[in-house]
Design an enzyme around this catalytic site. Structure first.
Site, PDB file in Angstrom:
ATOM      1  N   LYS A  27       0.849  -1.207   0.000  1.00  0.00           N
ATOM      2  CA  LYS A  27       0.000   0.000   0.000  1.00  0.00           C
ATOM      3  C   LYS A  27       0.874   1.243   0.000  1.00  0.00           C
ATOM      4  O   LYS A  27       0.450   2.324   0.415  1.00  0.00           O
ATOM      5  CB  LYS A  27      -0.933   0.002   1.219  1.00  0.00           C
ATOM      6  CG  LYS A  27      -1.956  -1.122   1.204  1.00  0.00           C
ATOM      7  CD  LYS A  27      -2.988  -0.905   0.097  1.00  0.00           C
ATOM      8  CE  LYS A  27      -3.945  -2.092   0.005  1.00  0.00           C
ATOM      9  NZ  LYS A  27      -4.849  -1.959  -1.165  1.00  0.00           N
ATOM     10  N   ARG A  28       2.110   1.104  -0.454  1.00  0.00           N
ATOM     11  CA  ARG A  28       3.052   2.231  -0.568  1.00  0.00           C
ATOM     12  C   ARG A  28       3.233   2.950   0.765  1.00  0.00           C
ATOM     13  O   ARG A  28       3.375   4.166   0.836  1.00  0.00           O
ATOM     14  CB  ARG A  28       2.609   3.216  -1.660  1.00  0.00           C
ATOM     15  CG  ARG A  28       2.308   2.558  -3.019  1.00  0.00           C
ATOM     16  CD  ARG A  28       3.455   1.677  -3.506  1.00  0.00           C
ATOM     17  NE  ARG A  28       3.255   1.177  -4.870  1.00  0.00           N
ATOM     18  CZ  ARG A  28       3.085  -0.112  -5.188  1.00  0.00           C
ATOM     19  NH1 ARG A  28       3.081  -1.050  -4.259  1.00  0.00           N
ATOM     20  NH2 ARG A  28       2.963  -0.474  -6.447  1.00  0.00           N
ATOM     21  N   ALA A  64       2.983   6.993   0.953  1.00  0.00           N
ATOM     22  CA  ALA A  64       1.939   7.624   0.121  1.00  0.00           C
ATOM     23  C   ALA A  64       0.988   8.457   0.959  1.00  0.00           C
ATOM     24  O   ALA A  64      -0.058   8.887   0.463  1.00  0.00           O
ATOM     25  CB  ALA A  64       1.169   6.552  -0.636  1.00  0.00           C
ATOM     26  N   GLY A 111       0.651  12.881   4.184  1.00  0.00           N
ATOM     27  CA  GLY A 111       1.069  12.531   5.541  1.00  0.00           C
ATOM     28  C   GLY A 111       2.497  11.997   5.606  1.00  0.00           C
ATOM     29  O   GLY A 111       3.159  12.109   6.643  1.00  0.00           O
ATOM     30  N   GLU A 114       4.499  14.848   6.077  1.00  0.00           N
ATOM     31  CA  GLU A 114       4.308  15.352   7.447  1.00  0.00           C
ATOM     32  C   GLU A 114       5.180  14.567   8.436  1.00  0.00           C
ATOM     33  O   GLU A 114       5.771  15.145   9.358  1.00  0.00           O
ATOM     34  CB  GLU A 114       2.822  15.291   7.824  1.00  0.00           C
ATOM     35  CG  GLU A 114       2.031  16.277   6.960  1.00  0.00           C
ATOM     36  CD  GLU A 114       0.548  16.345   7.253  1.00  0.00           C
ATOM     37  OE1 GLU A 114      -0.110  15.275   7.229  1.00  0.00           O
ATOM     38  OE2 GLU A 114       0.044  17.455   7.507  1.00  0.00           O
ATOM     39  N   GLU A 134      -3.317  16.598  -1.071  1.00  0.00           N
ATOM     40  CA  GLU A 134      -4.541  16.999  -0.350  1.00  0.00           C
ATOM     41  C   GLU A 134      -5.332  18.019  -1.164  1.00  0.00           C
ATOM     42  O   GLU A 134      -6.566  17.971  -1.203  1.00  0.00           O
ATOM     43  CB  GLU A 134      -4.179  17.622   1.012  1.00  0.00           C
ATOM     44  CG  GLU A 134      -3.719  16.632   2.067  1.00  0.00           C
ATOM     45  CD  GLU A 134      -2.216  16.378   2.049  1.00  0.00           C
ATOM     46  OE1 GLU A 134      -1.569  16.613   0.993  1.00  0.00           O
ATOM     47  OE2 GLU A 134      -1.681  15.937   3.081  1.00  0.00           O
TER      48      GLU A 134
HETATM   49  C1  1HE Z   1      -3.158   3.713  -1.243  1.00  0.00           C
HETATM   50  C2  1HE Z   1      -2.582   4.998  -1.069  1.00  0.00           C
HETATM   51  C3  1HE Z   1      -3.173   5.842  -0.090  1.00  0.00           C
HETATM   52  C4  1HE Z   1      -1.481   3.982  -2.608  1.00  0.00           C
HETATM   53  N1  1HE Z   1      -4.232   5.367   0.613  1.00  0.00           N
HETATM   54  N2  1HE Z   1      -4.193   3.300  -0.509  1.00  0.00           N
HETATM   55  N3  1HE Z   1      -2.111  10.345  -0.588  1.00  0.00           N
HETATM   56  C5  1HE Z   1      -2.274  10.356  -1.920  1.00  0.00           C
HETATM   57  O1  1HE Z   1      -3.194  10.967  -2.447  1.00  0.00           O
HETATM   58  C6  1HE Z   1      -1.302   9.546  -2.713  1.00  0.00           C
HETATM   59  C7  1HE Z   1      -2.020   8.426  -3.437  1.00  0.00           C
HETATM   60  N4  1HE Z   1      -1.073   7.459  -4.000  1.00  0.00           N
HETATM   61  C8  1HE Z   1      -0.451   7.644  -5.196  1.00  0.00           C
HETATM   62  O2  1HE Z   1      -0.522   8.695  -5.810  1.00  0.00           O
HETATM   63  C9  1HE Z   1       0.381   6.509  -5.692  1.00  0.00           C
HETATM   64  O3  1HE Z   1      -0.054   5.325  -5.041  1.00  0.00           O
HETATM   65  C10 1HE Z   1       1.895   6.668  -5.469  1.00  0.00           C
HETATM   66  C11 1HE Z   1       2.427   7.762  -6.410  1.00  0.00           C
HETATM   67  C12 1HE Z   1       2.227   7.029  -4.026  1.00  0.00           C
HETATM   68  C13 1HE Z   1       2.600   5.325  -5.790  1.00  0.00           C
HETATM   69  O4  1HE Z   1       2.225   4.870  -7.098  1.00  0.00           O
HETATM   70  P1  1HE Z   1       2.449   3.344  -7.465  1.00  0.00           P
HETATM   71  O5  1HE Z   1       2.120   3.222  -8.949  1.00  0.00           O
HETATM   72  O6  1HE Z   1       3.775   2.869  -7.010  1.00  0.00           O
HETATM   73  O7  1HE Z   1       1.376   2.501  -6.595  1.00  0.00           O
HETATM   74  P2  1HE Z   1      -0.204   2.343  -6.828  1.00  0.00           P
HETATM   75  O8  1HE Z   1      -0.465   1.273  -7.859  1.00  0.00           O
HETATM   76  O9  1HE Z   1      -0.865   3.639  -7.048  1.00  0.00           O
HETATM   77  O10 1HE Z   1      -0.702   1.841  -5.395  1.00  0.00           O
HETATM   78  C14 1HE Z   1      -0.455   0.508  -4.931  1.00  0.00           C
HETATM   79  C15 1HE Z   1      -1.553   0.185  -3.958  1.00  0.00           C
HETATM   80  O11 1HE Z   1      -1.474   1.050  -2.849  1.00  0.00           O
HETATM   81  C16 1HE Z   1      -2.940   0.384  -4.553  1.00  0.00           C
HETATM   82  O12 1HE Z   1      -3.815  -0.551  -3.936  1.00  0.00           O
HETATM   83  P3  1HE Z   1      -4.202  -1.960  -4.681  1.00  0.00           P
HETATM   84  O13 1HE Z   1      -5.086  -2.639  -3.677  1.00  0.00           O
HETATM   85  O14 1HE Z   1      -4.882  -1.540  -5.948  1.00  0.00           O
HETATM   86  O15 1HE Z   1      -2.894  -2.665  -4.924  1.00  0.00           O
HETATM   87  C17 1HE Z   1      -3.318   1.778  -4.073  1.00  0.00           C
HETATM   88  O16 1HE Z   1      -4.718   1.975  -3.992  1.00  0.00           O
HETATM   89  C18 1HE Z   1      -2.708   1.765  -2.686  1.00  0.00           C
HETATM   90  N5  1HE Z   1      -2.440   3.108  -2.200  1.00  0.00           N
HETATM   91  N6  1HE Z   1      -1.562   5.125  -1.932  1.00  0.00           N
HETATM   92  C19 1HE Z   1      -4.704   4.143   0.392  1.00  0.00           C
HETATM   93  N7  1HE Z   1      -2.685   7.065   0.158  1.00  0.00           N
HETATM   94  C20 1HE Z   1      -2.829  13.566   8.337  1.00  0.00           C
HETATM   95  S1  1HE Z   1      -3.637  14.053   7.019  1.00  0.00           S
HETATM   96  C21 1HE Z   1      -2.695  13.604   5.620  1.00  0.00           C
HETATM   97  C22 1HE Z   1      -3.544  13.710   4.379  1.00  0.00           C
HETATM   98  C23 1HE Z   1      -2.902  12.977   3.244  1.00  0.00           C
HETATM   99  O17 1HE Z   1      -1.896  12.350   3.365  1.00  0.00           O
HETATM  100  S2  1HE Z   1      -3.735  13.108   1.758  1.00  0.00           S
HETATM  101  C24 1HE Z   1      -2.660  12.371   0.609  1.00  0.00           C
HETATM  102  C25 1HE Z   1      -3.013  10.944   0.373  1.00  0.00           C
END
Ligand code: 1HE
Length: 259
Positions: A27-28, A64, A111, A114, A134
């Site tokens: 889940k990265r 992530a 996060g 963060e 975000e």
């Molecule tokens: C996730 C998450 C996540 C990956 N929550 N499941 N963060 C984001 O908006 C970032 C979202 N993630 C991405 O943009 C990409 O995943 C990455 C650029 C980080 C990595 O890409 P990649 O191609 O290596 O991986 P992927 O295929 O996108 O993800 C692999 C799996 O991890 C996939 O699940 P699967 O079941 O389909 O294998 C994704 O859904 C899962 N995954 N990121 C849940 N963030 C205290 S407040 C803080 C507020 C925030 O941090 S908001 C920012 C959230």
């Protein structure tokens, strides 16, 4: 709370250094509540023998950010409490009993950034990239970024990241203050242990002053800040450890600057 049974983080102790690995690589290293609480548990139970902590991520990314699958319907009070839970844990990182080094690679987003910005030193491998998605997800940072990140890169850059989804690569990140060190891919841990050993060899009071007192000075007005600095300087120079180190230098027993 069942800690460590799900292995969201892994702990390894090496030469007075505690290495914490975020461990949800599939889940990265997205941070669910359980991972954040496991981090809190680790910082609540730091042994006094630990002189530096390293935080790194298993797999292809540092983190992530927030696990978006847990971002379910919350009311305002629950939202406040969730953010304050992150604040509590990030404070435990920033104000831990010893300095904390982050080793970054791949995604350092939301996060994840963060967590990284609560650490004292950031070492970025060349694969690192930084973002605050975000803005694009329609939410706001909640883990302390609006307080800590402007101190690293300035409010204008953080605003740009959130308004436009701008991503900074590792080189840009080092230039603007995200990380103090930039290393080749795969070399973060070697650099991290080298830095951690330097930190571990400092007088404990110096490390304490830098991690606990300097942030308060930075947040103070000028007159209070200068007084806090004078108090800290006077306490530090009076410590037996400082007197010994000064004598060692004056009698030629310690390294010169840069050696
Ligand atoms: C996730 C998450 C996540 C990956 N929550 N499941 N963060 C984001 O908006 C970032 C979202 N993630 C991405 O943009 C990409 O995943 C990455 C650029 C980080 C990595 O890409 P990649 O191609 O290596 O991986 P992927 O295929 O996108 O993800 C692999 C799996 O991890 C996939 O699940 P699967 O079941 O389909 O294998 C994704 O859904 C899962 N995954 N990121 C849940 N963030 C205290 S407040 C803080 C507020 C925030 O941090 S908001 C920012 C959230």
């Amino acid at each position: 709370m069942e800690l460590h049974t799900k292995n969201e983080i892994l702990l390894e102790e090496k030469e007075q250094v505690l290495i914490i690995s975020l461990n949800r690589p599939k889940k990265r290293n997205a941070c669910n509540d359980s991972l954040i609480l496991a981090l809190e548990h680790a910082f609540d139970h730091l042994a006094s023998s630990i002189k530096c902590v390293i935080i790194r991520g298993n797999g292809t990314h540092f983190s992530a950010g927030l696990d978006l699958s847990e971002l379910k319907e919350r009311d305002i009070v629950q939202g406040l409490q969730h953010s304050q839970m992150w604040h509590r844990v990030m404070n435990k990182i920033q104000f831990a009993s010893c300095p904390v080094v982050a080793i970054l690679h791949g995604a350092v987003v939301g996060g994840g950034l963060e967590i990284a910005s609560a650490c004292h030193i950031r070492i970025a491998e060349k694969s690192t990239f930084y973002a605050l998605p975000e803005g694009q997800r329609g939410i706001f940072v909640g883990g302390g970024a609006s307080v800590r990140l402007p101190k690293l890169i300035g409010a204008a850059r953080m605003t740009d990241m959130m308004l436009t989804g701008r991503v900074f690569n590792a080189e840009e990140g080092e230039r603007i203050g995200m990380a103090q060190y930039l290393v080749e891919d795969g070399e973060g841990m070697t650099k991290g242990m080298e830095i951690a050993q330097k930190i571990a060899s400092n007088a404990g009071l110096t490390n304490y002053a830098l991690t606990h007192v300097l942030p308060k000075i930075v947040d103070s007005n000028q007159q209070e800040g200068l007084m806090l600095e004078s108090l800290m300087a006077a306490i530090a120079q009076d410590a037996p450890e400082a007197k010994k180190r000064l004598t060692d230098f004056l009698e030629g027993r310690s390294k010169k600057v840069g050696e």
